[in-house]
Write a protein that holds these residues in place. Structure first.
Motif, short mmCIF file in Angstrom:
data_model
loop_
_atom_site.label_atom_id
_atom_site.label_comp_id
_atom_site.label_asym_id
_atom_site.label_seq_id
_atom_site.Cartn_x
_atom_site.Cartn_y
_atom_site.Cartn_z
N THR A 1 0.83 -1.21 0.00
CA THR A 1 0.00 0.00 0.00
C THR A 1 0.86 1.25 0.00
OG1 THR A 1 -1.86 -1.07 1.13
CG2 THR A 1 -1.69 1.33 1.32
N ARG B 1 2.91 1.82 -3.31
CA ARG B 1 2.16 2.03 -4.55
C ARG B 1 1.32 3.30 -4.55
NH1 ARG B 1 0.12 -4.28 -5.42
NH2 ARG B 1 2.10 -5.08 -6.22
N GLN B 2 1.12 3.90 -3.38
CA GLN B 2 0.25 5.07 -3.30
C GLN B 2 1.08 6.34 -3.07
OE1 GLN B 2 -3.07 4.64 -0.64
NE2 GLN B 2 -3.69 2.67 -1.48
N GLU B 3 1.69 6.83 -4.14
CA GLU B 3 2.50 8.03 -4.05
C GLU B 3 1.70 9.26 -3.63
OE1 GLU B 3 6.08 8.15 -7.13
OE2 GLU B 3 4.16 7.85 -8.14
N GLN B 4 0.41 9.26 -3.95
CA GLN B 4 -0.42 10.41 -3.62
C GLN B 4 -0.65 10.54 -2.12
OE1 GLN B 4 -1.40 7.63 -4.96
NE2 GLN B 4 -3.37 6.96 -4.13
N LEU B 5 -0.32 9.50 -1.36
CA LEU B 5 -0.51 9.52 0.08
C LEU B 5 0.77 9.33 0.86
CD1 LEU B 5 -2.39 9.68 2.51
CD2 LEU B 5 -2.97 7.26 2.17
N ASP C 1 8.86 12.05 -6.47
CA ASP C 1 7.67 11.26 -6.77
C ASP C 1 7.12 11.68 -8.13
OD1 ASP C 1 7.45 9.92 -4.15
OD2 ASP C 1 6.95 11.92 -3.39
N THR D 1 -3.87 9.62 8.23
CA THR D 1 -4.47 8.44 7.62
C THR D 1 -4.42 7.28 8.61
OG1 THR D 1 -4.48 7.02 5.64
CG2 THR D 1 -2.33 7.59 6.57
N GLY E 1 6.37 -1.09 -6.31
CA GLY E 1 5.86 0.20 -6.73
C GLY E 1 6.84 0.96 -7.60
#
Length: 433
Positions: free
Chosen positions: A72, A75-79, A115, A313, A359
């Motif tokens: 998780t 793979r979740q660069e936006q977070l 990123d 989060t 990722g």
């Protein structure tokens, strides 16, 4: 690693349960313990798949130990960002400006600290450089180097397979790829050991490391050559000297320490695990499968810094604040009960381990890393018959680091023989792909 700035033995029996005044487990004590898996399992029992640990006195972080949770955050660069400037403890006085953590965790204007589109721009030169590498030529060069190193000690019938072999092979191999000589390679090695230790001498090691490479970059700008340094200098995606330097820093620093650990751990399994050794020597286990088994059990980067939460989060049942630091617990994730069975049989031929991360920031140098490691292990397997560890397994000590798990030494005995230097080893039967 910080572009502005970027060992003593670790006790073999460091207790995985030692806590500091904060009540948190120092990450280096888990990595350097006799049984890191036991340390991570205790953390998982206490915290679940995301545990709070201590990076250095007073500096906390989240260790992500769940396989799915690790996927998780990678793979979740936006977070979860790779940009060290998002680390809130850098700006609230928790992390000292002279902290030994900064060469590994401080922001760099490189592929590591970016990123999204910027990361893709800076990643392309690394991928292109690996793609242009002549693998057959590199394999021959590495095999000749390994043979020469073994020839130095083969007649003694004993050697330290870490200090006389595993630490030398990757650095001299990488130095050659980038056009450095053996003396410069040894200087780089000493600087990198300090850098990855994240201790008091870490920033000095980083400065020395970058100074050596910067001299090489400037020399190649004047006199281009057939080497990887020249490839990076000429790549259109790298806009200035600083970006060229940092791209080379990433390739050599990440490649050397991890390949050293990978070679050492595979040799240690050959020396200490009778089932592993029998399968390998008997040809029932190919060398590539053996290498992956070593990655399951002891990933070279036990823990990888870092990701930084871009907003509040939840992860693995823990509340993560914006700016919190999350460490990728590769070793713990490989041992996650959600993906593992008790007998370990899923390891054979299985490359779903997270030793290379995942990722967008997955390791770009997997091909040369495997090539160098496979060649080093193959050569030792053929030229050092009858290898056995000279000390009890529990006496093996580890370099101090919260990140990498590399033996301080691996003294071994074997059948003495004279090996002509420079003569490549034959490929042993059952050596794999």
């Amino acid at each position: 690693m910080s572009s502005a700035t970027p060992p003593p033995e670790c006790p073999a029996h460091a207790s995985p349960g030692v806590r500091t005044g904060t009540g948190l487990l120092p990450l280096s004590s888990a990595v350097g313990s006799a049984d890191p898996r036991a340390a991570y399992r205790k953390l998982r029992e206490e915290w679940g798949n995301v545990a709070k640990v201590e990076l250095e006195p007073g500096v906390p972080a989240w260790l992500v130990m769940g396989y799915r949770e690790l996927l998780t955050i990678t793979r979740q660069e936006q977070l979860f960002s790779r940009d060290g400037r998002k680390w809130r403890h850098m700006y609230d006085g928790v992390v000292s400006p002279d902290s030994g953590l900064l060469p590994m965790m401080g922001w760099r204007a490189s592929v590591i600290g970016s990123d999204g589109a910027e990361h893709r721009r800076l990643r392309a030169p690394l991928d292109d450089g690996v793609a242009k590498m002549d693998q057959r030529k590199v394999r021959r060069q590495v095999e000749a180097l390994c043979t020469d190193l073994i020839a130095r000690f083969s007649e003694r019938g004993r050697a330290d397979l870490v200090t006389e072999y595993a630490t030398i092979v990757p650095m001299l191999s990488l130095a050659s790829l980038f056009g450095l000589d053996s003396t410069e390679g040894e200087e780089l090695l000493n600087a990198l050991i300090a850098l990855f230790g994240s201790a008091d001498d870490s920033q000095a090691g980083n400065r020395q490391f970058e100074e050596i490479l910067l001299d090489t970059v400037r020399e190649r700008q004047k006199n281009p050559a057939d080497d990887m340094t020249t490839v990076f200098i000429n790549h259109p995606n790298l806009r200035n000297e600083a970006e060229r330097l940092q791209s080379i820093v990433v390739m050599i620093s990440a490649g050397n320490e991890t390949v050293t650990a990978w070679i050492a751990h595979t040799l240690r399994l050959m020396l200490t695990d009778p089932r592993f050794a029998a399968q390998l020597h008997g040809g029932r286990l190919g060398v590539d499968d053996a290498l992956d088994l070593a990655l399951w059990r002891e990933p070279p980067m036990n823990n990888m810094p870092a990701r930084y939460a871009l907003r509040d989060t939840e992860l693995g049942g823990q509340f993560i604040r914006a700016g919190d630091c999350l460490i990728l617990g590769h070793a713990a994730a490989n041992d996650d009960p959600a993906i593992r069975t008790d007998d370990g049989q899923e390891e054979w031929g299985n490359r779903a381990h997270l030793a290379f991360s995942a990722g967008p920031h997955v390791c770009p140098a997997q091909v040369p890393a495997r090539l160098i490691t496979r060649t080093a292990v193959n050569t030792a397997l053929h030229l050092l018959p009858g290898m056995k560890l000279s000390i009890p397994l529990e006496e093996v000590a580890w370099r101090p680091s919260p990140w990498t798990r590399v033996p301080v030494s691996l003294p071994a005995e074997f059948s003495a023989s004279r090996i002509p230097a420079g003569k490549p080893a034959r490929k042993p039967a059952g050596s794999g792909r």
